[in-house]
Design an enzyme around this catalytic site. Sequence first.
Site, mmCIF file in Angstrom:
data_model
loop_
_atom_site.group_PDB
_atom_site.id
_atom_site.type_symbol
_atom_site.label_atom_id
_atom_site.label_comp_id
_atom_site.label_asym_id
_atom_site.label_seq_id
_atom_site.Cartn_x
_atom_site.Cartn_y
_atom_site.Cartn_z
ATOM 1 C CD GLU A 160 -2.798 -1.296 2.410
ATOM 2 O OE1 GLU A 160 -2.790 -0.369 3.220
ATOM 3 O OE2 GLU A 160 -3.498 -2.313 2.539
ATOM 4 C CG ASN A 203 -0.805 -7.037 -1.241
ATOM 5 O OD1 ASN A 203 -1.440 -7.603 -2.133
ATOM 6 N ND2 ASN A 203 -1.256 -6.904 0.000
ATOM 7 C CG HIS A 239 -10.098 -5.665 0.912
ATOM 8 N ND1 HIS A 239 -10.330 -6.772 1.712
ATOM 9 C CD2 HIS A 239 -8.786 -5.389 1.047
ATOM 10 C CE1 HIS A 239 -9.200 -7.136 2.295
ATOM 11 N NE2 HIS A 239 -8.243 -6.316 1.915
ATOM 12 C CD GLU A 268 -4.805 -7.743 1.939
ATOM 13 O OE1 GLU A 268 -5.670 -6.994 2.438
ATOM 14 O OE2 GLU A 268 -3.591 -7.490 1.984
ATOM 15 C CG ASP A 270 -12.923 -8.863 2.175
ATOM 16 O OD1 ASP A 270 -12.724 -7.987 1.312
ATOM 17 O OD2 ASP A 270 -12.624 -8.717 3.371
HETATM 18 O O1 G3I Z 1 -5.332 -8.108 19.147
HETATM 19 C C1 G3I Z 1 -5.855 -6.873 19.632
HETATM 20 C C2 G3I Z 1 -6.649 -7.087 20.878
HETATM 21 O O2 G3I Z 1 -5.815 -7.582 21.908
HETATM 22 C C3 G3I Z 1 -7.299 -5.756 21.278
HETATM 23 O O3 G3I Z 1 -8.131 -5.967 22.370
HETATM 24 C C4 G3I Z 1 -8.106 -5.210 20.138
HETATM 25 C C5 G3I Z 1 -8.730 -3.834 20.473
HETATM 26 O O4 G3I Z 1 -8.623 -2.947 19.407
HETATM 27 O O5 G3I Z 1 -7.279 -5.049 19.019
HETATM 28 C C6 G3I Z 1 -6.719 -6.276 18.570
HETATM 29 O O6 G3I Z 1 -5.929 -6.038 17.449
HETATM 30 C C7 G3I Z 1 -6.620 -5.748 16.260
HETATM 31 C C8 G3I Z 1 -6.126 -6.712 15.199
HETATM 32 O O7 G3I Z 1 -6.706 -6.398 13.961
HETATM 33 C C9 G3I Z 1 -6.483 -8.168 15.546
HETATM 34 O O8 G3I Z 1 -7.871 -8.329 15.579
HETATM 35 C C10 G3I Z 1 -6.290 -4.320 15.838
HETATM 36 O O9 G3I Z 1 -6.848 -3.402 16.764
HETATM 37 C C11 G3I Z 1 -6.843 -4.071 14.452
HETATM 38 O O10 G3I Z 1 -6.381 -2.800 14.015
HETATM 39 C C12 G3I Z 1 -6.345 -5.121 13.489
HETATM 40 O O11 G3I Z 1 -6.964 -4.903 12.255
HETATM 41 C C13 G3I Z 1 -6.305 -5.501 11.141
HETATM 42 C C14 G3I Z 1 -6.034 -4.451 10.090
HETATM 43 O O12 G3I Z 1 -5.426 -5.066 8.965
HETATM 44 C C15 G3I Z 1 -5.087 -3.393 10.609
HETATM 45 O O13 G3I Z 1 -4.783 -2.470 9.624
HETATM 46 C C16 G3I Z 1 -7.220 -6.557 10.573
HETATM 47 O O14 G3I Z 1 -7.340 -7.638 11.504
HETATM 48 C C17 G3I Z 1 -6.641 -7.098 9.266
HETATM 49 O O15 G3I Z 1 -7.589 -7.892 8.640
HETATM 50 C C18 G3I Z 1 -6.317 -5.955 8.335
HETATM 51 O O16 G3I Z 1 -5.715 -6.465 7.190
HETATM 52 C C19 G3I Z 1 -5.399 -5.514 6.169
HETATM 53 C C20 G3I Z 1 -4.188 -6.047 5.442
HETATM 54 O O17 G3I Z 1 -3.142 -6.324 6.334
HETATM 55 C C21 G3I Z 1 -3.730 -5.067 4.373
HETATM 56 N N1 G3I Z 1 -4.814 -4.715 3.491
HETATM 57 C C22 G3I Z 1 -6.025 -4.270 4.128
HETATM 58 C C23 G3I Z 1 -6.510 -5.285 5.149
HETATM 59 C C24 G3I Z 1 -7.817 -4.879 5.725
HETATM 60 O O18 G3I Z 1 -7.722 -3.701 6.489
#
Ligand code: G3I
Length: 449
Positions: A160, A203, A239, A268, A270
Site C-alpha cells: 500500500e 501488494n 476488497h 485479500e 472479500d
Molecule cells: O489483538 C488486539 C486485541 O488484543 C485488542 O483488544 C483489540 C482492540 O482494538 O485489538 C486487537 O488487534 C486488532 C487486530 O486487527 C487483531 O484483531 C487491531 O486493533 C486491528 O487494528 C487489526 O486490524 C487488522 C487491520 O489489517 C489493521 O490495519 C485486521 O485484523 C486485518 O484484517 C487488516 O488487514 C489488512 C491487510 O493487512 C492489508 N490490506 C487491508 C486489510 C484490511 O484492512
Amino acid sequence: MPTSLPRRAGGAVTTALLAATMVTALSHTATAADGTLGSAAAAKGRYFGTAVAANHLGESAYAGTLDREFNAVTPENEMKWDATEPTRNTFTFTAADQIAGHAQSQGMKLRGHTLVWHSQLPSWVSGLGASDLRTAMNNHITQVMQHYKGKIYAWDVVNEAFQDGSSGARRSSPFQDKLGNGFIEEAFRTARTADPDAKLCYNDYNTDGVNAKSNAVYTMVKDFKSRGVPIDCVGFQSHFNNDSPVPADYQANLQRFADLGVDVQITELDIEGSGTTQADNYTNVVKACLAVTRCTGITVWGITDKYSWRAGGTPLLFDSNYNKKPAYTAVLTTLGGSSGGGTPTPGGATCTATYSKQEEWSDRFNGQVTITAGSSPISGWSTTVTVTSPQKISTTWNGTPTWDGSGNVMTMRPNGNGSLAAGTSTSFGFTVMKNGSSTAPVIGACTVS
Ligand code: G3I
C-alpha cells in the site's frame, strides 16, 4: 526458484457445518478429488488460500474448515512489523510461527504479509531519522525473511505505498517521507538477498481495475522489470463492496500486469453482500484469475464471516457458523470442482449426511445424522462429527465411533452391516455436553466405503 509445498495427498473431502436449526444435505463421492476449494484450484494449477489468525487455530471448526478447504495461508496480522519487531531489534515470532507450523504440517503454501507498510508500524520506527530508518528497514526485512527462509512462497515486500485517487502519487509514510521513492526498490533488493527463493510481491488495494492508482503501480513495475529490480509478483487485494464493486476491467488489469512478466495474485479477496449477488461477484473474480495464465492463486481474507475484519458485511465464503454460503458453491463450481449434490460420478456411488438437532437441555443437546444412499446401492459409509472445544460428545447410538487425538472429531461408521439400497436411509445419534457452548457440530461429508 520459489518454495512450493505440495498439498498433502488425500486431503480432499467435502464437509459441511450446519447451524443448529438448519437441516442441510451434502453428498460426496469417494473419488471426487476436486470437492474442496484447494483441490479444485490445484487441479487448475493454482492455490486457494485464506488469511488466518493464530488465536483462532484452537477452535476446531475454524481449524477443521481451514485444513479441509484451503491449500495456502496468509497470517492476517502476525507477520506485520508491530507483531514481529515491536521493539527495535527484538523479534517475536511466536504467533507467526504457530501459523507457519500449521501451514507446513498441512502442506499448505505460506504467503508472507507484510514487511514494509505504513500501518501497524511501531512508533519507534516512525520516530527514526532517515539514515537510521534505512538501516532499520533493511534489518527488519532481513531478519524476518531469514527467520522464514525456505518456508515462504511469496512475500508482500511493500504494501500500500500509493495514494488513492487520481494523483498517482506515493502515499505519505515514514519510508516515503524520509527515504523518498527509492525505498521501494531498496526494500525489494534487500528482500532478494535475504531469501532468494521467495517470490517478491508488491501488494495494494483499489488497484483492481485500470485507474490512476493501478496505472502508477504499473509504471513502477514496468520500470523495475526494465532495470532488473527484483520483483516477481503483484498482489491485488480485492476488497469489494457496493461502493467498490468488482471492476468490469478486472481481468484486463490482471492481464496487463502479467504481460509485464510478473505473476499476479488475488491476495485479500472479500466481497460484501449475500446470496446470488455475492456469489456472482465471486464467480467473476475467480473466472478472471483462471483466464490469466500468470494468476497463480487466490486468497480470501478470512475463513468465516464470524472473524472477518468487516464481519457486518458478511464478505466471506463461510457464514459465522461455518456453513458454506452460495458464494462458496459458486467459487467451487467456477474452479471446476463439485460438492457432489447427489449426482454420482461415473462408476461411483454417493451418500449424503444430513444433520438435525434433537432435544436440548441446559447442559447438553442431542444430534441426529441421517445417512442416505444416492441413486446406487452402497455397502458401507462413514462421516465425521466435529464439536467445538470445550464441548464433548458423551454418548452415541446406532453407529460405531472412533476418535481423533483431540477427542473433538468423531468418525462414525455403521453398526454391523452398512448396506443401504439406493435412496434408502439410516441414522445415528449422539449427545453433546455443551460445557458452556451451544455451537452446532460440523458434520463431515458422507463417504462411501
Ligand atoms: O489483538 C488486539 C486485541 O488484543 C485488542 O483488544 C483489540 C482492540 O482494538 O485489538 C486487537 O488487534 C486488532 C487486530 O486487527 C487483531 O484483531 C487491531 O486493533 C486491528 O487494528 C487489526 O486490524 C487488522 C487491520 O489489517 C489493521 O490495519 C485486521 O485484523 C486485518 O484484517 C487488516 O488487514 C489488512 C491487510 O493487512 C492489508 N490490506 C487491508 C486489510 C484490511 O484492512
